[in-house]
Design a protein around this motif. Structure first.
Motif, PDB file in Angstrom:
ATOM      1  N   TYR A   8       0.855  -1.186   0.000  1.00  0.00           N
ATOM      2  CA  TYR A   8       0.000   0.000   0.000  1.00  0.00           C
ATOM      3  C   TYR A   8       0.892   1.236   0.000  1.00  0.00           C
ATOM      4  O   TYR A   8       1.537   1.551   1.000  1.00  0.00           O
ATOM      5  CB  TYR A   8      -0.922  -0.025   1.229  1.00  0.00           C
ATOM      6  N   TYR A   9       0.921   1.908  -1.139  1.00  0.00           N
ATOM      7  CA  TYR A   9       1.660   3.158  -1.282  1.00  0.00           C
ATOM      8  C   TYR A   9       0.691   4.293  -0.955  1.00  0.00           C
ATOM      9  O   TYR A   9      -0.198   4.605  -1.745  1.00  0.00           O
ATOM     10  CB  TYR A   9       2.200   3.295  -2.707  1.00  0.00           C
ATOM     11  N   ARG A  10       0.849   4.891   0.216  1.00  0.00           N
ATOM     12  CA  ARG A  10      -0.150   5.841   0.722  1.00  0.00           C
ATOM     13  C   ARG A  10      -0.195   7.139  -0.060  1.00  0.00           C
ATOM     14  O   ARG A  10      -1.230   7.799  -0.133  1.00  0.00           O
ATOM     15  CB  ARG A  10       0.127   6.118   2.203  1.00  0.00           C
ATOM     16  N   ASP A  11       0.917   7.516  -0.654  1.00  0.00           N
ATOM     17  CA  ASP A  11       0.997   8.699  -1.515  1.00  0.00           C
ATOM     18  C   ASP A  11       2.268   8.585  -2.339  1.00  0.00           C
ATOM     19  O   ASP A  11       2.939   7.548  -2.327  1.00  0.00           O
ATOM     20  CB  ASP A  11       0.973   9.999  -0.689  1.00  0.00           C
ATOM     21  N   GLY A  12       2.614   9.661  -3.050  1.00  0.00           N
ATOM     22  CA  GLY A  12       3.761   9.613  -3.935  1.00  0.00           C
ATOM     23  C   GLY A  12       5.102   9.528  -3.240  1.00  0.00           C
ATOM     24  O   GLY A  12       6.128   9.277  -3.890  1.00  0.00           O
ATOM     25  N   GLN A  13       5.135   9.726  -1.923  1.00  0.00           N
ATOM     26  CA  GLN A  13       6.389   9.618  -1.177  1.00  0.00           C
ATOM     27  C   GLN A  13       6.704   8.179  -0.781  1.00  0.00           C
ATOM     28  O   GLN A  13       7.841   7.876  -0.423  1.00  0.00           O
ATOM     29  CB  GLN A  13       6.340  10.506   0.071  1.00  0.00           C
TER      30      GLN A  13
ATOM     31  N   GLY B  53      -5.980   1.972  -7.650  1.00  0.00           N
ATOM     32  CA  GLY B  53      -5.795   3.312  -7.107  1.00  0.00           C
ATOM     33  C   GLY B  53      -4.999   4.197  -8.042  1.00  0.00           C
ATOM     34  O   GLY B  53      -5.110   4.108  -9.273  1.00  0.00           O
ATOM     35  N   GLU B  54      -4.163   5.065  -7.475  1.00  0.00           N
ATOM     36  CA  GLU B  54      -3.394   6.025  -8.262  1.00  0.00           C
ATOM     37  C   GLU B  54      -2.436   5.330  -9.230  1.00  0.00           C
ATOM     38  O   GLU B  54      -1.846   4.303  -8.910  1.00  0.00           O
ATOM     39  CB  GLU B  54      -2.578   6.943  -7.344  1.00  0.00           C
ATOM     40  N   SER B  55      -2.275   5.920 -10.402  1.00  0.00           N
ATOM     41  CA  SER B  55      -1.302   5.416 -11.364  1.00  0.00           C
ATOM     42  C   SER B  55       0.117   5.749 -10.896  1.00  0.00           C
ATOM     43  O   SER B  55       0.378   6.862 -10.433  1.00  0.00           O
ATOM     44  CB  SER B  55      -1.551   6.054 -12.734  1.00  0.00           C
TER      45      SER B  55
ATOM     46  N   LYS C 185       3.944  14.663  -7.257  1.00  0.00           N
ATOM     47  CA  LYS C 185       2.610  15.198  -7.506  1.00  0.00           C
ATOM     48  C   LYS C 185       1.490  14.194  -7.231  1.00  0.00           C
ATOM     49  O   LYS C 185       0.321  14.486  -7.481  1.00  0.00           O
ATOM     50  CB  LYS C 185       2.515  15.695  -8.946  1.00  0.00           C
ATOM     51  N   ILE C 186       1.851  13.006  -6.736  1.00  0.00           N
ATOM     52  CA  ILE C 186       0.842  11.994  -6.412  1.00  0.00           C
ATOM     53  C   ILE C 186       0.462  12.127  -4.941  1.00  0.00           C
ATOM     54  O   ILE C 186       1.320  12.020  -4.066  1.00  0.00           O
ATOM     55  CB  ILE C 186       1.364  10.573  -6.694  1.00  0.00           C
ATOM     56  N   HIS C 187      -0.814  12.355  -4.677  1.00  0.00           N
ATOM     57  CA  HIS C 187      -1.274  12.531  -3.293  1.00  0.00           C
ATOM     58  C   HIS C 187      -2.216  11.422  -2.835  1.00  0.00           C
ATOM     59  O   HIS C 187      -2.471  11.279  -1.641  1.00  0.00           O
ATOM     60  CB  HIS C 187      -1.962  13.888  -3.147  1.00  0.00           C
ATOM     61  N   GLY C 188      -2.737  10.644  -3.779  1.00  0.00           N
ATOM     62  CA  GLY C 188      -3.615   9.539  -3.425  1.00  0.00           C
ATOM     63  C   GLY C 188      -2.858   8.241  -3.250  1.00  0.00           C
ATOM     64  O   GLY C 188      -1.651   8.159  -3.481  1.00  0.00           O
ATOM     65  N   GLY C 189      -3.553   7.194  -2.839  1.00  0.00           N
ATOM     66  CA  GLY C 189      -2.932   5.906  -2.560  1.00  0.00           C
ATOM     67  C   GLY C 189      -3.018   4.923  -3.710  1.00  0.00           C
ATOM     68  O   GLY C 189      -3.851   5.053  -4.612  1.00  0.00           O
ATOM     69  N   ARG C 190      -2.126   3.948  -3.686  1.00  0.00           N
ATOM     70  CA  ARG C 190      -2.116   2.856  -4.656  1.00  0.00           C
ATOM     71  C   ARG C 190      -1.873   1.553  -3.921  1.00  0.00           C
ATOM     72  O   ARG C 190      -1.011   1.471  -3.044  1.00  0.00           O
ATOM     73  CB  ARG C 190      -1.013   3.047  -5.693  1.00  0.00           C
ATOM     74  N   ILE C 191      -2.645   0.527  -4.273  1.00  0.00           N
ATOM     75  CA  ILE C 191      -2.434  -0.824  -3.762  1.00  0.00           C
ATOM     76  C   ILE C 191      -1.932  -1.699  -4.893  1.00  0.00           C
ATOM     77  O   ILE C 191      -2.456  -1.659  -6.007  1.00  0.00           O
ATOM     78  CB  ILE C 191      -3.730  -1.407  -3.158  1.00  0.00           C
TER      79      ILE C 191
END
Length: 200
Positions: free
Chosen positions: A110-115, A140-142, A185-191
Motif C-alpha cells: 500500500y503506497y499511501r501517496d507519492g512519497q 488506485g493512483e497510477s 505530484k501523487i497525493h492519493g494511494g495505490r495498492i
C-alpha cells in the motif's frame, strides 16, 4: 532501441533472453478497481516493518500485508501468512487464468501517496523457485514502474494504472531489476497485489 521506452496497451512484451511480460491495462474495470481498493484499504491487516539499508534501520516506505499458505522471507524479513480473504481469492483466480500459473500467496503493498516507494530489486528469493511467474495488479493512483537491465542498464517503463495487470515471467527476475520511484505530484494511494507461488 532507445535507452528508455514507455509502454502502452501491449498485451505481450518480449524483453529478450527468455524474459517476457503480459501487460493488460484494463484487466479490472475502473469501477470495480475503485470498489476493491476501498475494500482492501479498510479490510486488510496492514503493517510497516523495519529494514536495514546501508547500515541504518528504517521503516519500509509503504505498508504491507501477506496472505496465502506459506511464509516468505526477503531482505532479512520473514512474513507470516494470513488466510486470503475472498476478494483476493477472486482476483487470484483471474490472474491464474490469464497467466496459466497457479499462485498460493500474495504480497500486498500500500503506497499511501507519492512519497511511498519501492527501491530497485529483483524478486529472486529461493522460495520463488527458478524463473518465477509473478502477477502484479494495480489499484488506485497510477504509478511509474521501471525495469532496468542488470548488465546493459537499458530501461523500460510502464504506467501502472488502476485495474491493470503486469505479469513477469521467464528470466525477467534474472536479467531485470524493477522499481516504483517517488512521485511528488501523487497525493492519493495505490495498492499493488503481487501474486506468486512459494515452493518451500
Amino acid at each position: 532501441m532507445r535507452q528508455q521506452e514507455l509502454f502502452g496497451p501491449e498485451t505481450d512484451v518480449d524483453l529478450g533472453e527468455d524474459s517476457w511480460l503480459i501487460w493488460q491495462p484494463d484487466f479490472i474495470s475502473s469501477y470495480e478497481a475503485e470498489r476493491i481498493f476501498t475494500d482492501l484499504v479498510e479490510g486488510l491487516q496492514w503493517y510497516q516493518l523495519p529494514i536495514t539499508l546501508f547500515g541504518r534501520e528504517m521503516l519500509q516506505p509503504r505498508l504491507q500485508a501477506w496472505y496465502g499458505d506459506k511464509h516468505y522471507t526477503y531482505s532479512g524479513l520473514t512474513l507470516t501468512p494470513q488466510k486470503m480473504p475472498q476478494t483476493l481469492l477472486d482476483i487470484k483466480s483471474r490472474c491464474e487464468a490469464l497467466s496459466g500459473t497457479v499462485f498460493n500467496s500474495v504480497l500486498v503493498n500500500y503506497y499511501r501517496d507519492g512519497q511511498d516507494y519501492m527501491g530497485w530489486h529483483q524478486d529472486n528469493e529461493r522460495e520463488l523457485g527458478e524463473d518465477p511467474v509473478i502477477a502484479s495488479v494495480s489499484l488506485g493512483e497510477s504509478r511509474r514502474f521501471i525495469f532496468r537491465h542488470v548488465k546493459t542498464k537499458e530501461k523500460k517503463e510502464f504506467a501502472l494504472t488502476s485495474g491493470s495487470i503486469l505479469v513477469m515471467g521467464g528470466k525477467t527476475q534474472t536479467f531485470w531489476q524493477h522499481t516504483i520511484p517517488k512521485m511528488a505530484k501523487i497525493h492519493g494511494g495505490r495498492i499493488n497485489l503481487t501474486f506468486r507461488n512459494i515452493i518451500s
